[in-house]
Design an enzyme around this catalytic site. Structure first.
Site, PDB file in Angstrom:
ATOM      1  CG  ASP A   1      -2.063   0.990   1.101  1.00 66.92           C
ATOM      2  OD1 ASP A   1      -3.211   0.538   0.967  1.00 66.92           O
ATOM      3  OD2 ASP A   1      -1.800   2.215   1.137  1.00 66.92           O
ATOM      4  CB  ILE A   2       0.749   4.286  -2.105  1.00 69.94           C
ATOM      5  CG1 ILE A   2       1.842   5.124  -2.723  1.00 69.94           C
ATOM      6  CG2 ILE A   2      -0.481   5.108  -1.785  1.00 69.94           C
ATOM      7  CD1 ILE A   2       1.507   5.623  -4.114  1.00 69.94           C
TER       8      ILE A   2
ATOM      9  CG  ASN B   1     -12.409  -0.643   3.820  1.00 68.79           C
ATOM     10  OD1 ASN B   1     -12.874  -1.006   4.899  1.00 68.79           O
ATOM     11  ND2 ASN B   1     -11.218  -0.068   3.710  1.00 68.79           N
TER      12      ASN B   1
ATOM     13  CB  VAL C   1      -9.335   1.739  -5.034  1.00 70.19           C
ATOM     14  CG1 VAL C   1      -8.980   1.247  -6.433  1.00 70.19           C
ATOM     15  CG2 VAL C   1      -8.358   2.822  -4.589  1.00 70.19           C
TER      16      VAL C   1
ATOM     17  CG  HIS D   1      -8.717  -2.993  -2.386  1.00 70.86           C
ATOM     18  ND1 HIS D   1      -9.673  -2.323  -3.106  1.00 70.86           N
ATOM     19  CD2 HIS D   1      -8.548  -2.283  -1.241  1.00 70.86           C
ATOM     20  CE1 HIS D   1     -10.063  -1.251  -2.445  1.00 70.86           C
ATOM     21  NE2 HIS D   1      -9.407  -1.215  -1.290  1.00 70.86           N
TER      22      HIS D   1
ATOM     23  CG  HIS E   1      -6.744  -2.943   3.110  1.00 69.98           C
ATOM     24  ND1 HIS E   1      -6.013  -1.773   2.933  1.00 69.98           N
ATOM     25  CD2 HIS E   1      -7.962  -2.700   2.552  1.00 69.98           C
ATOM     26  CE1 HIS E   1      -6.767  -0.882   2.302  1.00 69.98           C
ATOM     27  NE2 HIS E   1      -7.951  -1.415   2.074  1.00 69.98           N
TER      28      HIS E   1
HETATM   29  P1  AMP Z   1      -9.922   1.381   0.401  1.00 71.70           P
HETATM   30  O1  AMP Z   1     -10.363   2.497   1.297  1.00 71.70           O
HETATM   31  O2  AMP Z   1     -10.108   0.032   1.034  1.00 71.70           O
HETATM   32  O3  AMP Z   1     -10.527   1.472  -0.981  1.00 71.70           O
HETATM   33  O4  AMP Z   1      -8.357   1.522   0.288  1.00 71.70           O
HETATM   34  C1  AMP Z   1      -7.653   1.913  -0.856  1.00 71.70           C
HETATM   35  C2  AMP Z   1      -6.186   1.802  -0.519  1.00 71.70           C
HETATM   36  O5  AMP Z   1      -5.447   1.928  -1.725  1.00 71.70           O
HETATM   37  C3  AMP Z   1      -5.646   2.840   0.455  1.00 71.70           C
HETATM   38  O6  AMP Z   1      -5.067   2.187   1.582  1.00 71.70           O
HETATM   39  C4  AMP Z   1      -4.592   3.595  -0.379  1.00 71.70           C
HETATM   40  O7  AMP Z   1      -3.474   3.992   0.391  1.00 71.70           O
HETATM   41  C5  AMP Z   1      -4.238   2.558  -1.421  1.00 71.70           C
HETATM   42  N1  AMP Z   1      -3.690   3.073  -2.670  1.00 71.70           N
HETATM   43  C6  AMP Z   1      -4.213   4.050  -3.462  1.00 71.70           C
HETATM   44  N2  AMP Z   1      -3.448   4.235  -4.557  1.00 71.70           N
HETATM   45  C7  AMP Z   1      -2.428   3.332  -4.470  1.00 71.70           C
HETATM   46  C8  AMP Z   1      -1.318   3.025  -5.309  1.00 71.70           C
HETATM   47  N3  AMP Z   1      -1.090   3.668  -6.456  1.00 71.70           N
HETATM   48  N4  AMP Z   1      -0.467   2.052  -4.888  1.00 71.70           N
HETATM   49  C9  AMP Z   1      -0.682   1.387  -3.743  1.00 71.70           C
HETATM   50  N5  AMP Z   1      -1.718   1.631  -2.910  1.00 71.70           N
HETATM   51  C10 AMP Z   1      -2.578   2.596  -3.275  1.00 71.70           C
END
Ligand code: AMP
Length: 121
Positions: free
Chosen positions: A33-34, A91, A100, A104, A106
């Protein structure tokens, strides 16, 4: 909700945006995760156009769904966190603040992770 392939994880799957890869197989890609919330914070995404678990479970064949969750477990093995322990979380939808719109999971590890949710009542 229809899948929109302009989301950031679709771009990562197509190789248009880089990621720090942890594990990959036919079903899934795992990457860091970024904005990590724990010493280990990895995302595991299916290699298919699924918005959420709801979407994937309705559209993907059972073998794909099983392959995806086996990939989540293999990601934990690759990260060497099985013995110390880890947490997985997904989520899905508005109340969960899904940001996103590509399904996914986590994977958190690397420190004691505390309770599951903050009690608000
Ligand atoms: P969610 O709230 O479950 O949709 O989480 C989306 C996650 O994606 C967050 O923890 C962000 O930090 C992560 N994220 C967004 N863009 C990127 C990226 N380019 N590379 C890695 N993680 C990302």
């Amino acid at each position: 909700m229809a899948y929109d392939d302009s989301n950031i994880f679709a771009k990562i799957l197509r190789g248009e945006i880089p990621c720090k890869k942890v594990y990959e197989d036919d079903f899934a890609l795992a990457f860091h995760d970024i904005r990590p919330l724990a010493p280990v914070h990895v995302l595991v995404i299916p290699k298919g156009p699924y918005v959420s678990l709801e979407d994937m479970s309705m559209k993907a064949p059972p073998a794909f769904v099983g392959g995806f969750f086996k990939a989540v477990a293999e990601t934990a093995r690759v990260l060497n966190v099985v013995e110390s322990g880890y947490r997985i979380l997904a989520n899905i939808g508005t109340d969960a603040h899904q940001e996103v719109m590509h399904f996914h999971v986590h994977l958190f590890a690397g420190r004691p992770l505390g309770g599951m949710l903050k009690r608000v009542d």
